[in-house]
Design an enzyme around this catalytic site. Structure first.
Site: not given
Lengths: 374, 374
Positions: B311, B322, B353
């Site tokens: 993160y 997210h 991602k």
């Protein structure tokens, strides 16, 4: 004072509230906590903790730690009262993966399930069900993400569960104690592709490095459009994979030439060649043949990181349907590396497919692993 | 007859149509096809096939096969005219992975790109761009899914591309000749987590089997809520992973006790213990430390089958944002197994991602691999 008044007014709530203040005492003995007779009424009859042994209640370590954390019991050992930390550390030395079992036990209890700890697993009752009244629904096996999980072990657990009509669940605890629940199920594979007649001409195809090219335009189109073999290399020629080629050799007598010598390869020499290119070839071929014989169409699963994706039926190459399965061949001695398993299952789920594993034992056996929401 | 009339009426279309009927002849020489002078005008000046050498045009094998398939040229060898099949088989013996290169070359050309075959790669021009006018945009490397791809090789290709400001692309051809294009990029990792002050008390945490438990409620809450370490075991205690524990030991002097002896572990003995539990521990720890020092929060990526998810900033545990990256530590000697790489990248994409790989070389280096649409 306030509580006493409250209890006086609502005497029926007595035992429920008192439990928070009046501990039941237990004694850590071996890998059990022995409770008194009073605990049977309080903990077993209504809440289904522990097992009755010789008129007394015996708690498993996870149960004792859970109840101790909730201030429902006190636990002593050698005359000394144990804190949660003391019991937790003692338990982790008495039982392998105690921490993991505790994490899973706690999670299941907090979700409102009744859980009975057994030797290797938790028996979990369905929502609304309880011990003595209904049958348990799941056998939950707690595993750590770090330890490889042998296929053998999965199969014996699955058989044990199926023999008594329970569902097998793997609870995998990750590094940060997040739990993922996977359901393991036998998978019946069945497709509905109609059989196909193929007329093959001599020298129709050539093995080039790690793939086979079909040169004849008619044959290429038939194989591709009716049987859904390979991919068109261009408008006239078809490129098929090694397993497809081997299957077409034995099923339809297709001839394959060696690109170096231009000579016809026997099935044996083709397979030997293919094994050099792909060490997993023989196992993959067996699964491929089995899926085709069961009426499914198997195509490469490369884009999903697995051996095959499988279709129950393809009506037209112009309108390829959604494939339902990803299929991986594994050896009988296979050991699952759990982060890899997690990735396979997660990927399969993200594309709405079942992750299926195939191994050889009296033919080809299939089982699926999928995330379940408990 | 019909065509002649047509050409007569529309003389400007002459060369375009005639090309389909009047072959230019070339001669297979070594791993090139030598064309005549006329080919320079027809094939090079407007369509950018081949390279000029000594006033004549020379085609690479993929170019020659492609033009032969489209009936634009004829190819001879030792006075004999070669069919597409002849040239294809000959080429596959002259050039390793010719079939794959042909498949990719054809795909790029059919998508309308100008492509120049080089020794190890294709130089591909951007849409609307062409050789001589604009610079190429991509260096496309063709790889087979079957051959492991060493990190070393990726890095040297990436450096070669970056040195001349090109983008590196891997074109992976699967068993059935489907192509997946992956862009490889250096990845700059940067987060914005504020630094944190931690006051640690002696004996705050215990190493239990493969995880660490922090017993102190205040410390647990602070670590979890401010630093986003671990996961709460219950309301009062925190469970942290081995890398988190090792980092907290060196960064904040946290004390960790051995559950068996209740003695304090030194950082060295803790790391030795952790390496026994997780053979990849040292590498993972270096990446973890580097990410934390760069202001990111790394958490386990188990559910995605990778080492970490990362993160850029977490404001509150109540509202975890997210995570942008999945990060895998790899050794410098790592060889990518391409179906695995495919699965990692596909999974990362499916959860929006970036798939990032980290290795050690003068600190920690990061690069990402992602599917690209050409």
């Amino acid at each position: 004072m306030r509580y006493n008044n409250f209890l006086y007014e609502y005497p029926l709530l007595d035992s429920g509230l008192r439990r928070a203040f009046i501990y039941m005492k237990g004694e850590l003995k071996g890998d059990r906590v022995a409770m008194g007779k009073d605990a049977i009424e309080e903990l077993y009859n209504s809440l289904y903790y522990g097992r009755i042994k010789d008129d007394r209640l015996e708690l498993a370590l996870v149960e004792a730690a859970y109840l101790l954390d909730r201030d429902k019991i006190a636990v002593e050992h050698d005359g000394k009262k144990l804190s949660f930390r003391d019991l937790f550390i003692a338990a982790s030395q008495l039982q392998e993966y105690f921490e993991l079992k505790y994490i899973v036990y706690r999670d299941l209890r907090e979700r409102g399930y009744y859980v009975q700890p057994g030797v290797t697993d938790f028996r979990v009752y369905p929502r609304g069900g309880k011990p003595g009244v209904s049958a348990s629904q799941y056998f939950v096996h707690v595993v750590t993400e770090r330890k490889p999980l042998p296929l053998r072990q999965i199969m014996s657990s699955l058989r044990a569960a199926l023999n008594v009509r329970r569902e097998m669940v793997l609870a995998i605890v990750d590094e940060e104690s997040d739990i993922t629940y996977y359901g393991v199920k036998l998978q019946r594979m069945k497709g509905s592709m109609p059989p196909m007649e193929v007329e093959v001409k001599p020298g129709a195809a050539t093995l080039m490095a790690d793939r086979v090219i079909v040169w004849d335009e008619c044959l290429s189109r038939q194989l591709h459009e009716q049987g859904f073999y390979g991919n068109m290399l261009d408008e006239k020629r078809l490129q098929i994979s090694l397993v497809e080629a081997a299957y077409l050799m034995s099923k339809h007598g297709m001839e394959i030439l060696d690109s170096k010598t231009n000579e016809r390869l026997t099935r044996e020499s083709f397979i030997a060649e293919a094994c050099k290119i792909d060490p997993a070839f023989e196992g993959k071929l067996k699964v491929y043949e089995d899926l085709r014989e069961k009426g499914l169409v198997a195509k490469t699963g490369f884009k999903f990181g697995s051996h095959f994706r499988a279709y129950e039926r393809i009506e037209s190459v112009k309108k390829i349907p959604h494939s339902l399965y990803l299929v991986d061949f594994i050896d009988r001695g296979h050991e699952f590396i759990l982060p890899d398993l997690s990735r396979s299952v997660r990927l399969a789920n993200s594309v709405r497919k079942e992750m299926v594993f195939a191994y050889e034992e009296k033919g080809i056996q299939y089982f699926s692993v999928g995330r379940i929401k408990l």
